[in-house]
Design a protein around this motif. Sequence first.
Motif, PDB file in Angstrom:
ATOM      1  N   UNK A 136       0.829  -1.205   0.000  1.00  0.00           N
ATOM      2  CA  UNK A 136       0.000   0.000   0.000  1.00  0.00           C
ATOM      3  C   UNK A 136       0.865   1.257   0.000  1.00  0.00           C
ATOM      4  N   UNK A 137       1.939   1.259   0.801  1.00  0.00           N
ATOM      5  CA  UNK A 137       2.812   2.420   0.858  1.00  0.00           C
ATOM      6  C   UNK A 137       3.379   2.753  -0.524  1.00  0.00           C
ATOM      7  N   UNK A 138       3.802   1.712  -1.245  1.00  0.00           N
ATOM      8  CA  UNK A 138       4.363   1.911  -2.579  1.00  0.00           C
ATOM      9  C   UNK A 138       3.286   2.434  -3.527  1.00  0.00           C
ATOM     10  N   UNK A 139       2.082   1.793  -3.494  1.00  0.00           N
ATOM     11  CA  UNK A 139       1.025   2.198  -4.419  1.00  0.00           C
ATOM     12  C   UNK A 139       0.538   3.617  -4.123  1.00  0.00           C
ATOM     13  N   UNK A 140       0.454   3.969  -2.839  1.00  0.00           N
ATOM     14  CA  UNK A 140       0.007   5.320  -2.493  1.00  0.00           C
ATOM     15  C   UNK A 140       1.022   6.361  -2.971  1.00  0.00           C
TER      16      UNK A 140
END
Length: 927
Positions: A136-140
């Motif tokens: 999620x951190x990467x996608x956000x």
Amino acid sequence: MGGASSGPGGQGVPSVDEGAARAPRPPGRPVRPASVPARRAAPTAIPLDREPHAPAAEVPALRRAAKADAGRPPVGFPWAATATWSAVYLLAGVLGGITRLPSPPVAFVWPAAGVALLWFVLTPREQRYRVAMPALLVMAFLANVTTGASAVTSLAFALANVAHAVVGGGLFLRLAPHTPDSLRDARGLLALGAGSLAGSVAGTPLILALIAPNDLPGALSIIGLWIPRFTASTAVVMAFVLAWRAHLAERRAGVLRHARSRGEIAVVLSFALAVHVMVDSARPDDAFAFLTLPVTVLVGWRLGPAWTATYGLVAGAVGVVATLGGAGPFAEVSPVTTRTVVVQAFIAVTGLVGLALSLEVEQRRLALEASDRRGDALERTLQRAVVPNALLSLEEGSRGTIRYANPALERWWSDDGDDGALAGRTWAELLGPDEHERFVGALDDLAAGRTEVWEGEVAHRTRSGEDRVCLAVAGLVGREHVAGSAERVATVQLVDVTDRTALEERLAHQALHDQLTGLPNRTLLQERIDHAIAAAPRSGRAVAVLFLDLDHFKRVNDSLGHAAGDTVLVEVASRLVEAVRPGDTVARIGGDEFVVCCPLVEGRHVGAELATRILRQVCRPITLEGRTIPVSASIGMTLARPGTDAGDLLREADTAMYEAKLGGRGRTAFFSDPLFDRVRLDLQLDAELRRAVDEQQFVVHFQPIVELGTGRVCAVEALLRWAHPARGLLLPGEWIDAAEAAGLLPELGEWAITEAFEQWPRIARAHGEHVSVNVNVSASQLRDGGFAAVVEHALQRTGMPPDRAVLELTESHLLTIRDSLVEELERVRGLGVRLAVDDFGTGYSSLTQLTALPIDEVKIDRSFVAAMADDARSRAVVEGVVAMARAMSLAVVAEGVETPEIARRLSACGCPTAQGYLWGRPAPLEP
């Protein structure tokens, strides 16, 4: 620029409820190995024990659906699920980026926030922080970079998105632990709103920390939009996904009822959305926004939660597009931050209000369905019940009138069982002539509220005039609608106990009377002697006890047979009854022994006159089958003195009777001082018994108990013998009373239990480990207390399996058992030891006592068993006891079986086990 939320990292796109009807597992999705402890109830989104709208009839279907993917083999890293969530998140981020405002440069809505929180919630616990949140951190970060944000700003938003997912998702799971992946009730909706708001607030410190140092005003303006935007976007997206998961789960599980028609869905949604389009296309100054509330109520009322959530999502999208295009009721609200907040709040409130109404309507509908099902089940129960049941009016003027009678009551009252034949009658028509006042009084108490339940045995009369004794239970129900008006009614249930009462009376009579002569037995005799002694001081008169024994009666049995001997005994009993005074008691206490209790005797001379009259009446020849049988008897007599009881008088009269026999028979002897020699002999026996206990002169013999069907030994009874050093082996009948009087039985009984238990390994080797050991217990062992501790110590000392031990209580001892002793027996049973009633039928134990006591087994007395072949009454008693024991789930053993004929009769009446000389006499174990 936009914020993101997080959710499950390893469960794929939200589709259907995993507990009730899970969608096929995407490739690469991991399965928790069996060794991993069970996590939160993610795989059971419809918890069968907690969901209020899952009726009992639906549970099997839900359980089958819940097991849809049980047992699938575990796989590796959830690549497919993570990729799917990442793609969905990026797509939501792109959609949010389209709504980017010029100032401040953030997205108007951010649906990725809802996807992020779903990602966290729908991910297995062990994968949330290891897989989902890093992804999620990467996608956000990528989503924010895609919208044109700087690297620092994108990092701030990415971290805020992760915080939003972790905090919001964690709060949601805590507030709604039993419905984490579906939306079915108001509690889940409140959890959704709280989680969305908490997650939005949680992300603001990160934005301040990373953006405020370089651009404090910009950071503050972003935060002003962040909370309402993330809250509304998260709530709408999660409500849509979770509501549809619940809907599809119920459909897959086959428990979806009252599905709306496609036409109704299309019409209602089209109308509602048309109103939204009209409102959002109007000029900003037109006050049409309020029109969306009625249509929201309409959608929530007519459609289910899934379609209501869909409506909220589409209506929100229309409102956002209109506002961005400068239309709608809020297009001219300034500044833009205020406009964004107002639109977000309007979208969230409108959608969640409709969804809340829809959930409430759904819950009420399900509750009504459950209530209807319970009512139908109750009606079917009453209609199919085998217990007669009726509703009676309690209103003044119609009290006792039957308003409803179930088929069982109709059949009980009348052979034809006509439905409705009893309705409108009064209950008095069903009562015996002497019961009307008592039952009407009970109904009056119920009507006045003095009692809520009444119970009693009442004589009833059927339509054919047959009298029946019934246990009636009347209870206050309340008000019911009858004939168009509400009136107070009571329910009445009947249990016909006529046969049980008759059987209990017969058993009670048989327990207190001699089966051959019909005279009172020893138990009833002792009661009457004690009553006479207690009444004597008030009358100033004495109590005389006469002990009569027939002389040379054994010759009759040996020469003419036992049938002839029984005839003589019956005739003697009849003559005794004719000879005594009214109020005297004649009892047969065994063999050819009779006792007469004479209360209110003025002195010894009156007793002597009575004894003379008895001898004159009894000692007359009897003609039997053409043969004249001489009859002679000896009588011993004693008078009650202060401090004597029934036992004393019987022993004294018995002693005097033996003195009469020694004096030549056919005469009367009085208990006097010279007869104390016999007492001295008793004292000598007492001393010898005490020495025998100290020197362990006692031995245990064993008699087999066999299964009648197979002949297999299923138990052995341990029987105590006295190896007297001078007189040889003595049976208990020769010394047990003296031991009881000396208070030696508790110590002797404890030794016998331990000795019998120690022999179990040898018994098991001889007959198998299934064999139980039965040991007799005396009343004094129970009275002294601590009996359970004695048994427990014996079990521990010997290693005896508790389930192989059976302790036998003589039936006459049951009268001495009180609450404290019942608790003691319960503790014994708690050890795993079984309890049996020995010599059943010779004492006085009602069925109530048997049901109240912790009894596992009944042993039928040998006197009934031995007489089965010739005496129909004895056979009936045996059959009755066997049937009663079977009905009460008690084991039953017949004692004293000596012939194959008796064994066959016992087997025919259903008796499973027996013991007697037919299979072996008591003997020591073989070495």
